[in-house]
Write a protein that holds these residues in place. Structure first.
Motif, PDB file in Angstrom:
ATOM      1  N   ALA A  68       5.079   7.791   6.005  1.00 14.59           N
ATOM      2  CA  ALA A  68       6.154   8.133   6.461  1.00 14.59           C
ATOM      3  C   ALA A  68       6.856   7.996   5.251  1.00 14.59           C
ATOM      4  N   MET A  69       6.565   7.030   4.445  1.00  6.76           N
ATOM      5  CA  MET A  69       7.500   6.679   3.259  1.00  6.76           C
ATOM      6  C   MET A  69       7.446   7.636   2.095  1.00  6.76           C
ATOM      7  N   GLY A  70       6.535   8.204   1.716  1.00  2.00           N
ATOM      8  CA  GLY A  70       6.140   9.369   0.775  1.00  2.00           C
ATOM      9  C   GLY A  70       6.968  10.861   1.077  1.00  2.00           C
ATOM     10  N   THR A  71       7.016  10.879   2.521  1.00  2.00           N
ATOM     11  CA  THR A  71       7.686  12.156   3.051  1.00  2.00           C
ATOM     12  C   THR A  71       9.085  11.820   3.391  1.00  2.00           C
ATOM     13  N   VAL A 131      12.490   8.210  -1.106  1.00  3.96           N
ATOM     14  CA  VAL A 131      11.854   8.648  -2.272  1.00  3.96           C
ATOM     15  C   VAL A 131      12.592   8.586  -3.392  1.00  3.96           C
ATOM     16  N   ASN A 132      13.988   8.797  -2.929  1.00  6.30           N
ATOM     17  CA  ASN A 132      15.037   8.900  -3.797  1.00  6.30           C
ATOM     18  C   ASN A 132      15.566   7.459  -4.143  1.00  6.30           C
ATOM     19  N   ILE A 133      15.447   6.611  -3.214  1.00 10.82           N
ATOM     20  CA  ILE A 133      15.587   5.047  -3.860  1.00 10.82           C
ATOM     21  C   ILE A 133      14.773   4.554  -4.624  1.00 10.82           C
ATOM     22  N   PHE A 134      13.213   4.962  -4.492  1.00 12.08           N
ATOM     23  CA  PHE A 134      12.321   4.789  -5.419  1.00 12.08           C
ATOM     24  C   PHE A 134      12.768   5.059  -6.700  1.00 12.08           C
ATOM     25  N   GLY A 135      13.162   6.442  -6.763  1.00 13.89           N
ATOM     26  CA  GLY A 135      13.576   7.025  -8.099  1.00 13.89           C
ATOM     27  C   GLY A 135      14.617   6.300  -8.867  1.00 13.89           C
ATOM     28  N   GLN A 136      15.640   5.667  -8.022  1.00 11.23           N
ATOM     29  CA  GLN A 136      16.843   5.043  -8.440  1.00 11.23           C
ATOM     30  C   GLN A 136      16.044   3.613  -9.046  1.00 11.23           C
ATOM     31  N   PRO A 179       4.890  -0.195  -9.036  1.00 12.58           N
ATOM     32  CA  PRO A 179       4.008  -1.080  -8.278  1.00 12.58           C
ATOM     33  C   PRO A 179       2.553  -0.355  -8.259  1.00 12.58           C
ATOM     34  N   GLY A 180       1.425  -1.373  -8.402  1.00 14.71           N
ATOM     35  CA  GLY A 180       0.195  -0.924  -8.505  1.00 14.71           C
ATOM     36  C   GLY A 180      -0.176  -0.701 -10.250  1.00 14.71           C
ATOM     37  N   GLY A 181       0.740  -1.077 -10.855  1.00  7.58           N
ATOM     38  CA  GLY A 181       0.156  -1.182 -12.113  1.00  7.58           C
ATOM     39  C   GLY A 181       0.404   0.109 -13.118  1.00  7.58           C
ATOM     40  N   LYS A 182       1.358   0.775 -12.679  1.00  5.63           N
ATOM     41  CA  LYS A 182       1.515   2.298 -13.666  1.00  5.63           C
ATOM     42  C   LYS A 182       2.601   2.173 -14.659  1.00  5.63           C
ATOM     43  N   VAL A 183       2.242   1.869 -15.832  1.00  4.75           N
ATOM     44  CA  VAL A 183       3.134   1.341 -16.855  1.00  4.75           C
ATOM     45  C   VAL A 183       3.372   2.681 -17.679  1.00  4.75           C
ATOM     46  N   VAL A 184       4.930   2.460 -18.211  1.00  7.60           N
ATOM     47  CA  VAL A 184       5.097   3.657 -19.145  1.00  7.60           C
ATOM     48  C   VAL A 184       5.992   2.674 -20.408  1.00  7.60           C
ATOM     49  N   CYS A 185       5.723   2.993 -21.749  1.00  8.78           N
ATOM     50  CA  CYS A 185       6.589   2.452 -22.620  1.00  8.78           C
ATOM     51  C   CYS A 185       7.252   3.802 -23.198  1.00  8.78           C
ATOM     52  N   TYR A 186       8.603   3.776 -23.859  1.00  7.81           N
ATOM     53  CA  TYR A 186       9.245   4.800 -24.534  1.00  7.81           C
ATOM     54  C   TYR A 186       9.000   4.461 -25.923  1.00  7.81           C
ATOM     55  N   ALA A 190       0.845  -1.295   0.144  1.00 12.05           N
ATOM     56  CA  ALA A 190       0.089  -0.053  -0.092  1.00 12.05           C
ATOM     57  C   ALA A 190       0.918   1.296  -0.065  1.00 12.05           C
ATOM     58  N   GLU A 191       2.104   1.301   0.895  1.00 15.23           N
ATOM     59  CA  GLU A 191       2.838   2.491   0.802  1.00 15.23           C
ATOM     60  C   GLU A 191       3.239   2.707  -0.668  1.00 15.23           C
ATOM     61  N   LEU A 192       3.987   1.639  -0.990  1.00 12.00           N
ATOM     62  CA  LEU A 192       4.744   1.590  -2.440  1.00 12.00           C
ATOM     63  C   LEU A 192       3.709   2.178  -3.477  1.00 12.00           C
ATOM     64  N   GLN A 193       2.476   1.545  -3.475  1.00  7.85           N
ATOM     65  CA  GLN A 193       1.717   1.870  -4.440  1.00  7.85           C
ATOM     66  C   GLN A 193       1.307   3.426  -4.427  1.00  7.85           C
ATOM     67  N   SER A 194       1.104   3.777  -3.133  1.00 12.55           N
ATOM     68  CA  SER A 194       0.813   5.435  -2.854  1.00 12.55           C
ATOM     69  C   SER A 194       1.960   6.209  -3.651  1.00 12.55           C
ATOM     70  N   LEU A 195       3.116   5.803  -3.266  1.00 15.78           N
ATOM     71  CA  LEU A 195       4.393   6.639  -3.599  1.00 15.78           C
ATOM     72  C   LEU A 195       4.177   6.507  -5.052  1.00 15.78           C
ATOM     73  N   ALA A 196       3.962   5.313  -5.717  1.00 14.83           N
ATOM     74  CA  ALA A 196       4.128   5.292  -7.060  1.00 14.83           C
ATOM     75  C   ALA A 196       3.022   6.062  -7.835  1.00 14.83           C
ATOM     76  N   VAL A 197       1.712   6.213  -7.348  1.00 11.40           N
ATOM     77  CA  VAL A 197       0.863   7.126  -8.026  1.00 11.40           C
ATOM     78  C   VAL A 197       1.365   8.466  -7.872  1.00 11.40           C
ATOM     79  N   THR A 198       1.883   8.957  -6.928  1.00  8.76           N
ATOM     80  CA  THR A 198       2.352  10.302  -7.162  1.00  8.76           C
ATOM     81  C   THR A 198       3.579  10.631  -7.960  1.00  8.76           C
ATOM     82  N   GLN A 199       4.551   9.667  -8.064  1.00  7.98           N
ATOM     83  CA  GLN A 199       5.494   9.670  -8.832  1.00  7.98           C
ATOM     84  C   GLN A 199       5.543   9.376 -10.326  1.00  7.98           C
ATOM     85  N   TYR A 200       4.296   8.487 -10.407  1.00  6.33           N
ATOM     86  CA  TYR A 200       3.827   8.366 -11.891  1.00  6.33           C
ATOM     87  C   TYR A 200       2.992   9.825 -12.634  1.00  6.33           C
TER      88      TYR A 200
END
Ligand SMILES: [Zn+2]
Length: 266
Positions: free
Chosen positions: A166-169, A174-179, A110-117, A35-45
């Motif tokens: 706590a995860m999103g803040t 957040v930096n590790i997620f980006g990496q 996580p949570g199914g947010k997909v991007v193709c380039y 749940a934490e990961l998916q919520s962060l993914a929504v924001t980052q996506y």
């Protein structure tokens, strides 16, 4: 003695923080909840899509990405239902977008947010090969590979389990997620998947593409073509950390009979 205690504490920490993956049966370090990961993914996506040029819906290629993604998502729902886990992907809100970039890449958060380039499409050349790459990336997500890499990196940086919001803040998290997802140069080096994760994603990605109606036998041709393309050159981002071409092609051939059992031609 002190070292022993540290080691012992490390073993306890590791055991308490591991989960067994329901599909692969493999034990994985897990310091963040889905749940934490998916919520962060929504924001980052969302942020990624507003800072990158999305190919609009209605475009042929953008529609192909959505079609492949939706077919794989439906196949996954059936796959989990067959395994007695019909609610396993309940937290998923699938989105499939094509983004303009020369990069030969695709990813699934996580949570199914997909991007193709767009840079991937001249390499895949056809819808089936695209399904094989997307199946592979989606397999990374649903097998918890991003979560595993993220947890390993958090442990390495001395960040313990993070609860709730706590995860999103947490800037480090957040930096590790980006990496892990390589979503922006500002995050620095991409954290690659391990060879084990790559082979798992190949294996299950092939099953999911087959179950979505794409002929898995084309995977051998595709990976052979990829091997020829990256011969002597920098390999595409999405396979830069991957196993050797020979190993991959051999393993894909090994799991082919299993993938063919799931193949439902459309
Ligand atoms: Zn991969």
């Amino acid at each position: 003695m002190k070292r022993m205690i540290v080691l012992f504490a490390g073993v306890i920490f590791f055991n308490l923080s591991c989960v067994t993956n329901a599909i692969t049966g493999r034990s994985q370090l897990s310091l963040v909840s889905d749940a934490e990961l998916q919520s962060l993914a929504v924001t980052q996506y969302k942020e990624f899509l507003t800072t990158n040029k999305m190919v609009p819906a209605g475009n042929r290629d953008a529609e192909m990405v959505k079609r492949v993604g939706n077919r794989v998502a439906v196949a996954l729902r059936d796959y989990y239902a067959q395994k007695g886990m019909p609610n396993a992907l309940d937290g998923y809100g699938w989105e499939f977008n094509l983004v303009e970039s020369k990069e030969v890449n695709a990813w699934c958060m996580p949570g199914g947010k997909v991007v193709c380039y767009t840079g991937l499409l001249p390499v895949t050349q056809n819808e089936t090969a695209l399904a094989i790459v997307m199946g592979h990336e989606i397999a990374h997500a649903i097998l918890g590979h991003g979560k595993e890499r993220m947890s390993q990196q958090m442990a390495a940086q001395g960040i313990g389990a993070l609860g709730g919001a706590a995860m999103g803040t947490n800037a480090k998290a957040v930096n590790i997620f980006g990496q892990v997802y390589g979503i922006g140069a500002q995050y620095g080096a991409l954290l690659p998947n391990s060879r084990k994760q790559e082979l798992e994603a190949d294996h299950y990605g092939l099953i999911f593409a087959a179950a979505a109606g794409y002929d898995p036998r084309q995977a051998v041709d595709f990976w052979t073509r990829m091997a020829a393309m990256s011969n002597g050159q920098q390999p595409p981002v999405f396979m830069s950390s991957h196993p050797s071409d020979e190993e991959r092609i051999r393993k894909v051939s090994e799991v082919m009979p299993e993938a063919l059992q799931y193949y439902r031609p459309k």
